[in-house]
Design a protein around this motif. Structure first.
Motif, PDB file in Angstrom:
ATOM      1  N   LEU A 199       0.821  -1.212   0.000  1.00 35.55           N
ATOM      2  CA  LEU A 199       0.000   0.000   0.000  1.00 35.55           C
ATOM      3  C   LEU A 199       0.854   1.260   0.000  1.00 35.55           C
ATOM      4  CD1 LEU A 199      -2.306  -2.071   0.899  1.00 35.55           C
ATOM      5  CD2 LEU A 199      -3.391  -0.056   1.881  1.00 35.55           C
ATOM      6  N   SER A 200       2.074   1.160  -0.490  1.00 45.04           N
ATOM      7  CA  SER A 200       2.920   2.343  -0.563  1.00 45.04           C
ATOM      8  C   SER A 200       2.262   3.411  -1.437  1.00 45.04           C
ATOM      9  CB  SER A 200       4.289   1.987  -1.138  1.00 45.04           C
ATOM     10  OG  SER A 200       4.987   1.138  -0.249  1.00 45.04           O
ATOM     11  N   GLU A 201       2.289   4.661  -0.943  1.00 46.64           N
ATOM     12  CA  GLU A 201       1.729   5.822  -1.646  1.00 46.64           C
ATOM     13  C   GLU A 201       0.207   5.737  -1.823  1.00 46.64           C
ATOM     14  OE1 GLU A 201       3.612   8.377  -2.193  1.00 46.64           O
ATOM     15  OE2 GLU A 201       5.465   7.345  -1.621  1.00 46.64           O
ATOM     16  N   ALA A 202      -0.443   4.770  -1.168  1.00 43.61           N
ATOM     17  CA  ALA A 202      -1.899   4.667  -1.258  1.00 43.61           C
ATOM     18  C   ALA A 202      -2.556   5.755  -0.414  1.00 43.61           C
ATOM     19  CB  ALA A 202      -2.366   3.294  -0.792  1.00 43.61           C
ATOM     20  N   ASN A 203      -3.832   5.997  -0.670  1.00 45.78           N
ATOM     21  CA  ASN A 203      -4.601   7.019   0.041  1.00 45.78           C
ATOM     22  C   ASN A 203      -5.790   6.362   0.724  1.00 45.78           C
ATOM     23  OD1 ASN A 203      -5.995   9.236   0.959  1.00 45.78           O
ATOM     24  ND2 ASN A 203      -6.460  10.078  -1.062  1.00 45.78           N
ATOM     25  N   ILE A 204      -5.801   6.348   2.062  1.00 46.35           N
ATOM     26  CA  ILE A 204      -6.930   5.816   2.809  1.00 46.35           C
ATOM     27  C   ILE A 204      -7.600   6.921   3.628  1.00 46.35           C
ATOM     28  CG2 ILE A 204      -5.972   3.487   2.893  1.00 46.35           C
ATOM     29  CD1 ILE A 204      -5.242   4.024   5.848  1.00 46.35           C
ATOM     30  N   ALA A 205      -7.370   8.162   3.260  1.00 52.28           N
ATOM     31  CA  ALA A 205      -7.909   9.297   4.020  1.00 52.28           C
ATOM     32  C   ALA A 205      -9.429   9.243   4.069  1.00 52.28           C
ATOM     33  CB  ALA A 205      -7.454  10.606   3.396  1.00 52.28           C
TER      34      ALA A 205
END
Length: 243
Positions: A199-205
């Motif tokens: 999940l590198s650089e992923a966005n879970i905001a």
């Protein structure tokens, strides 16, 4: 019966096998198929509206650039979905479609779009990158918006470049997948499984992340989270923040 003839009848077409039919740009509206098989059929650019394909199989069919609106590929009486094998769904758009419990395997899906669909309990074994040479590919991904993927299986695939935004991903199986740079913003990820996933650089905001354990992931370098998620993220490492 040809597929074009079958698309004109008002009754349900049952137990018919269609093979090698070219239905490019053809309009399919309010058609009904049950227990039918479609092999090596071309639906490129076709338009589907309020179509029903229950307990059906699609084998080596092409739906490139097809538009599907309010279509059903699920039989609620048998709680069974349709089966797709070695198809091409690149650039296809599914909107408000029911793909629940479908098995879509070994299928190309470069820039496939799912909007307001139900694909809960489905298996998505998709190739979402475009291979242009033996050792080189173009990053694509799929675009899922406000789509139900509750307990869906998306494991062991390369999803780089994809967007799963405002989606229901509770209990989904993402194990061993590549989600580099993928956006899960505003989705529900409660109890989703990301064991050994990247999940590198992923966005879970702004996503719901109850049960999400970062320590089981292969990598999460540069992941984007929202401030409200900080305590849940720190709890993964048994760290408490002081007010």
């Amino acid at each position: 019966m040809t597929l074009e003839e079958a698309a004109q009848v008002t009754s349900v077409v049952v137990d018919v096998a269609f093979r090698d039919e070219d239905m490019t740009d053809f309009p399919f509206f309010e058609v009904r198929f049950d227990r039918c098989t479609f092999s090596n059929c071309a639906f490129d650019g076709a338009r589907f509206g309020d179509a029903r394909f229950t307990n059906s199989r699609f084998v080596e069919c092409s739906f490139r650039d097809a538009k599907l609106q309010s279509c059903t590929f699920y039989d609620p009486d048998l709680d069974s979905g349709s089966n797709w094998q070695r198809c091409d769904l690149s650039h296809a758009t599914f909107r408000k479609c029911n793909l629940r419990a479908n098995a879509i395997t070994n299928t190309k899906a470069f820039l496939l779009s799912l909007a307001e669909c139900d694909a809960s309990a489905s298996t998505l074994h998709l190739e979402v990158q475009r291979r242009v040479a033996a050792s080189r590919s173009v990053t694509g991904g799929i675009i899922c918006a406000r789509t139900k993927l509750y307990e869906a299986v998306l494991k062991e695939r390369d999803w780089e470049g994809s967007r799963f935004e405002y989606c229901d991903l509770r209990g989904a199986d993402f194990r061993d997948g590549n989600f580099f740079g993928v956006s899960f913003a505003n989705s529900n990820l409660n109890n989703a499984r990301f064991d050994r996933a990247n999940l590198s650089e992923a966005n879970i905001a702004h996503a719901d992340i109850d049960g999400l354990d970062l320590t089981l992931m292969r990598s999460f370098d540069g992941i984007t989270v929202s401030r409200a998620q900080h305590d849940q993220i720190l709890a993964n490492f048994n760290i408490r923040s002081a007010n």
